[in-house]
Design a protein around this motif. Structure first.
Motif, short mmCIF file in Angstrom:
data_model
loop_
_atom_site.label_atom_id
_atom_site.label_comp_id
_atom_site.label_asym_id
_atom_site.label_seq_id
_atom_site.Cartn_x
_atom_site.Cartn_y
_atom_site.Cartn_z
N GLN A 114 11.42 14.46 -8.34
CA GLN A 114 12.19 15.64 -8.71
C GLN A 114 12.04 16.76 -7.67
N LEU A 115 10.80 16.93 -7.21
CA LEU A 115 10.55 17.95 -6.19
C LEU A 115 11.25 17.62 -4.88
N LEU A 116 11.24 16.34 -4.50
CA LEU A 116 11.94 15.93 -3.29
C LEU A 116 13.44 16.17 -3.41
N LYS A 117 13.98 15.95 -4.62
CA LYS A 117 15.40 16.20 -4.86
C LYS A 117 15.72 17.67 -4.72
N GLU A 118 14.86 18.54 -5.27
CA GLU A 118 15.06 19.98 -5.14
C GLU A 118 14.93 20.43 -3.69
N GLU A 119 13.98 19.81 -2.98
CA GLU A 119 13.78 20.14 -1.57
C GLU A 119 15.02 19.80 -0.76
N LYS A 120 15.60 18.61 -1.01
CA LYS A 120 16.81 18.19 -0.30
C LYS A 120 17.96 19.15 -0.59
N LYS A 121 18.08 19.59 -1.83
CA LYS A 121 19.15 20.52 -2.21
C LYS A 121 19.01 21.84 -1.46
N LEU A 122 17.77 22.34 -1.35
CA LEU A 122 17.54 23.60 -0.64
C LEU A 122 17.80 23.45 0.86
N LEU B 294 13.85 29.53 1.70
CA LEU B 294 12.64 29.22 2.46
C LEU B 294 11.39 29.44 1.61
N THR B 295 11.39 30.49 0.80
CA THR B 295 10.27 30.73 -0.11
C THR B 295 10.15 29.58 -1.11
N ALA B 296 11.29 29.15 -1.65
CA ALA B 296 11.28 28.03 -2.60
C ALA B 296 10.79 26.76 -1.94
N LEU B 297 11.18 26.52 -0.69
CA LEU B 297 10.71 25.33 0.02
C LEU B 297 9.20 25.34 0.21
N ASN B 298 8.65 26.50 0.52
CA ASN B 298 7.20 26.61 0.68
C ASN B 298 6.48 26.29 -0.62
N LEU B 299 7.01 26.76 -1.74
CA LEU B 299 6.40 26.48 -3.04
C LEU B 299 6.47 24.98 -3.37
N ILE B 300 7.63 24.39 -3.09
CA ILE B 300 7.80 22.95 -3.34
C ILE B 300 6.83 22.15 -2.47
N HIS B 301 6.69 22.57 -1.21
CA HIS B 301 5.78 21.87 -0.30
C HIS B 301 4.35 21.86 -0.83
N GLU B 302 3.90 22.97 -1.37
CA GLU B 302 2.55 23.05 -1.92
C GLU B 302 2.41 22.15 -3.15
N ARG B 303 3.44 22.12 -3.98
CA ARG B 303 3.39 21.28 -5.18
C ARG B 303 3.45 19.80 -4.84
N LEU B 304 4.17 19.47 -3.75
CA LEU B 304 4.28 18.07 -3.35
C LEU B 304 2.94 17.47 -2.94
N LYS B 305 2.03 18.32 -2.49
CA LYS B 305 0.70 17.83 -2.07
C LYS B 305 -0.06 17.19 -3.23
N LYS B 306 0.24 17.65 -4.45
CA LYS B 306 -0.49 17.16 -5.63
C LYS B 306 0.39 16.32 -6.56
N ALA B 307 1.70 16.35 -6.35
CA ALA B 307 2.61 15.69 -7.28
C ALA B 307 2.61 14.18 -7.09
N GLU B 308 2.94 13.48 -8.16
CA GLU B 308 3.07 12.03 -8.13
C GLU B 308 4.21 11.59 -9.03
N GLY B 309 4.67 10.36 -8.83
CA GLY B 309 5.66 9.77 -9.71
C GLY B 309 6.95 10.55 -9.84
N ASN B 310 7.38 10.73 -11.10
CA ASN B 310 8.66 11.40 -11.39
C ASN B 310 8.68 12.84 -10.91
N GLU B 311 7.53 13.52 -11.05
CA GLU B 311 7.47 14.92 -10.60
C GLU B 311 7.73 15.00 -9.10
N LYS B 312 7.15 14.07 -8.33
CA LYS B 312 7.34 14.07 -6.89
C LYS B 312 8.80 13.81 -6.53
#
Length: 299
Positions: free
Chosen positions: A117-125, A97-115
């Motif tokens: 990758q973050l969505l993939k990590e979010e799905k895994k969690l 849950l802590t990791a998901l919160n961090l990913i959520h904050e990063r997703l607000k600013k992420a674009e392209g490949n980074e986004k």
């Protein structure tokens, strides 16, 4: 003669009154002790009456009180188990849950490949949390004895195919060599879904602990006493100190993966035991061997 009769009647009446008085006094004493138990949690003691209705009453009350004590003891144990259970769940849920919160904050600013990758990590969690919750619910069902196991028939070939199906990608990615030793048409009797759940957790553990190009051996045998399933790998093995704790819930051994939560093998053990079975584990140098025995009903 009349005086003698009157005297005897008076003696009988006095004796009867004295007997009733003593009986009432004893009943009041018992009643007081019961109230002390119910409202003041005092220890229980009733004088041993040798005969009569009070002896029967005493016996029944003792049985009742012993039953109450037993139920209270079970409730206290259940409360302690529930407390530990909730603490373990809280601990296991906190990290993803802590990791998901961090990913959520990063997703607000992420674009392209980074986004992506973050969505993939979010799905895994999220998948991990779902698996954790479902596993805990299954363990709770087994603890509460609300699961009914049904004896079903399946061929050994079909059982192994259903077992391997969810792991095809992992097996292919690690290029694992499967050694299957079964009698394909031999009928295997068990609760299919629950047994697949138990054996899948063991197979998952073996897949995680073998290196690239590793070997996993799957074997099924039958005899008049039990059906046998063997899962063996040539991985790193299990530390000797961890062997006796391996099937304890939330236990993580020295060779456990970083994201391990320690409930898969505990769930497997519960499922097998609920089906009148046993599960054993041993190091085979190299690797680990799990042996399941499901004893037949007529034994």
């Amino acid at each position: 003669m009349m005086y003698i009769i009157i005297f005897l009647l008076c003696c009988i009446i006095v004796s009867l009154c004295f007997y009733i008085y003593k009986q009432n006094k004893k009943i009041i004493s018992i009643s007081k002790q019961i109230n002390d138990i119910l409202f003041h949690h005092n220890d229980f003691y009733i004088q041993k009456y040798k005969e009569g209705n009070l002896s029967i009453l005493e016996s029944d009350i003792c049985k009742l009180v012993n039953k109450i004590y037993e139920q209270n003891h079970l409730l206290e144990n259940e409360k302690l188990i529930l407390k530990e259970y909730l603490e373990d769940i809280s601990h296991q849920m906190k990290t993803p849950l802590t990791a998901l919160n961090l990913i959520h904050e990063r997703l607000k600013k992420a674009e392209g490949n980074e986004k992506r990758q973050l969505l993939k990590e979010e799905k895994k969690l999220l998948d991990k949390i779902e698996w954790l919750v479902m596993s805990l619910l299954k363990m709770a069902q087994l603890d509460a004895q609300t699961v009914t196991f049904h004896q079903e028939s399946i061929t050994q070939k079909d059982f192994v195919l259903q077992l391997l199906n969810p792991f095809e990608i992992q097996i292919d990615m690690k290029d694992i060599q499967l050694q299957i030793n079964i009698q394909e048409s031999e009928i295997f009797k068990c609760d299919i879904l629950w047994t697949l759940e138990a054996v899948s957790n063991i197979l998952k553990n073996c897949i995680e602990h073998v290196e690239q190009n590793g070997i996993i051996h799957i074997e099924m045998n039958q005899n008049p006493l039990y059906d046998e399933i063997i899962i063996q790998d040539n991985g790193c093995g299990i530390d000797q100190e961890d062997l006796i704790h391996l099937f304890e819930r939330f236990y993580k051994g020295k060779n456990a993966k970083q994201d391990s939560v320690g409930i898969g093998l505990a769930l497997s053990s519960m499922i097998i035991e609920k089906q009148n079975g046993t599960i054993q584990v041993e190091n085979t140098y190299p690797g680990t061997k799990f042996t399941i025995h499901l004893y037949k009903e007529n034994v």
